[in-house]
Design an enzyme around this catalytic site. Structure first.
Site, short mmCIF file in Angstrom:
data_model
loop_
_atom_site.label_atom_id
_atom_site.label_comp_id
_atom_site.label_asym_id
_atom_site.label_seq_id
_atom_site.Cartn_x
_atom_site.Cartn_y
_atom_site.Cartn_z
CB CYS A 21 -1.24 0.66 1.54
SG CYS A 21 -2.24 1.71 1.57
N GLY A 22 1.02 2.47 -1.20
CA GLY A 22 2.04 2.57 -1.00
C GLY A 22 1.53 4.59 -0.09
CG HIS A 23 -2.62 5.46 1.17
ND1 HIS A 23 -2.91 4.16 1.10
CD2 HIS A 23 -3.29 5.78 2.66
CE1 HIS A 23 -3.79 4.30 2.05
NE2 HIS A 23 -3.83 5.16 2.55
CG HIS B 63 -6.65 -2.07 -5.98
ND1 HIS B 63 -6.67 -3.31 -5.23
CD2 HIS B 63 -6.81 -1.12 -5.33
CE1 HIS B 63 -6.51 -3.12 -4.22
NE2 HIS B 63 -6.06 -2.37 -3.87
CG ASP C 195 -6.32 5.14 -2.38
OD1 ASP C 195 -6.40 6.24 -1.92
OD2 ASP C 195 -5.29 4.24 -2.81
CB CYS D 62 -4.18 4.73 -5.82
SG CYS D 62 -4.27 2.90 -5.25
N GLY D 63 -0.75 4.68 -3.99
CA GLY D 63 0.89 4.44 -4.35
C GLY D 63 1.56 3.44 -5.54
CB THR D 64 -0.34 -0.45 -4.73
OG1 THR D 64 -2.00 0.56 -5.11
CG2 THR D 64 0.72 -1.06 -3.88
O1 PYC Z 1 -1.91 3.53 -2.35
O2 PYC Z 1 -0.91 1.87 -2.62
C1 PYC Z 1 -2.23 2.60 -2.10
C2 PYC Z 1 -3.99 1.94 -1.84
C3 PYC Z 1 -4.29 1.07 -1.89
C4 PYC Z 1 -5.27 1.35 -1.16
C5 PYC Z 1 -5.50 1.90 -1.05
N1 PYC Z 1 -4.45 2.46 -0.80
#
Ligand code: PYC
Length: 311
Positions: free
Chosen positions: A88-90, A203, A229, A233-235
């Site tokens: 999870c990036g965030h 996702h 999100d 979303c980092g990923t």
């Molecule tokens: O930031 O990767 C992310 C992420 C995944 C689900 C919610 N945020």
């Protein structure tokens, strides 16, 4: 009465709840195995920590654990309202801001162990965090899916630490005023994908034109439990970078500014890991703010002690 100490933050509007102590004991060994134990033996703890009435569908949990991979400062298992997340990036940005808030790490690069591999998070002097994510790639270009009530939707399937379907739907406004419609559309797309040969996709990411100067794109990301999100979303940004790299639309090291549906931003870049295989290491930079320290109380006499599942 069980007591779980948590610290909350948000990254571009998307909440992260780090479990600092009192959470499930997962033992030692590789994080993928410990994540499986969390999933199989402690699902009610997952629900108690992030679901209503203590949390909400949008909260992402981060269980802090001892790392297994060499040279890591921390290990983490991310989870949400319906299950576990690979990366999870965030959440990784929120985790680093939380550990800095606790005085457990300072500026510089830190390796963090996750169930899908080690990521490197760099805390900058201004509080921003850059996450060098797990190797990411596009699996399928131009996948076509027949979506009931919408028609044929074409997009890419890519891995950025979670599985994404990435598409543009011209005519769909990517804005907070349209999140009900976007949620409905992306949920239908996801169901059609899962029934139509892409069971791994959990996702769905829609793209449209940016609004702010300097941004390249705006997105709406539907997460596995039907929450969207609030961050870019980092990923999801990592999956986008893998697609841009594969299409030759972004050069190695060049910045890509991704706006979220609420207008928060991440800056992404990639470096090639294996150009022939199409794998990249995405880097995503964002900022998190710590906004609560709390002790969750789990009292078995409470009929909703373990959270409202499927809320
Ligand atoms: O930031 O990767 C992310 C992420 C995944 C689900 C919610 N945020």
């Amino acid at each position: 009465m069980q007591r779980i100490h948590v610290i909350d933050s948000h990254t571009g509007g998307e909440p992260t709840r780090v479990v600092v102590s009192g959470g499930p004991e997962l033992g030692s060994g590789p994080l993928a195995g410990r994540a499986a134990l969390f999933r199989d033996a402690f699902d009610r703890h997952r629900s108690a920590i992030v679901n209503e009435p203590r949390g909400s569908d949008v909260v992402v949990g981060a269980l802090l654990v001892e790392p297994h991979a060499p040279g890591c400062s921390a290990g983490v298992v991310f989870f949400n309202n319906v299950g576990l997340l690979g990366m999870c990036g965030h959440g990784a940005i929120g985790l680093v801001a939380t550990l800095a808030h606790l005085g457990r790490l300072g500026a510089g690069a830190h390796r963090i162990d996750t169930p899908v591999g080690v990521v490197t998070a760099t805390l900058h002097g201004d509080g921003a965090v850059t996450v060098a994510n797990v190797a990411s790639h596009r699996k399928t270009k131009g996948a076509r899916v027949e979506v009931p009530g919408i028609g044929v939707v074409t997009g890419d399937v890519a891995w950025g630490g979670n599985w994404f379907f990435l598409a543009e739907l011209p005519g769909e406004e990517i804005g907070v005023g349209n999140v009900e419609r976007l949620t409905d559309v992306t949920w239908r797309i996801r169901r059609a994908l899962n029934d139509g040969g892409f069971p791994e996709v959990d996702h769905v990411e829609l793209f449209g034109p940016p609004r702010a100067d300097g941004a390249h794109s705006r997105n709406f990301v539907l997460c596995p439990g039907k929450a969207y999100d609030r961050s870019p979303c980092g990923t999801g940004t990592s999956a986008k970078l893998a697609c841009l790299a594969a299409d030759g639309k972004l050069a190695e090291g060049e910045p890509w500014v991704q706006e979220s549906v609420i207008g928060s931003r991440f800056t992404g870049r990639f470096r090639w890991l294996d150009r022939a295989a199409g794998t990249v290491i995405p880097e995503v930079t964002g900022t998190a703010h710590v906004n609560a320290e709390a002790t969750l109380l789990l009292d078995e006499r409470d009929p909703f002690c373990w959270g409202i599942r499927g809320a």
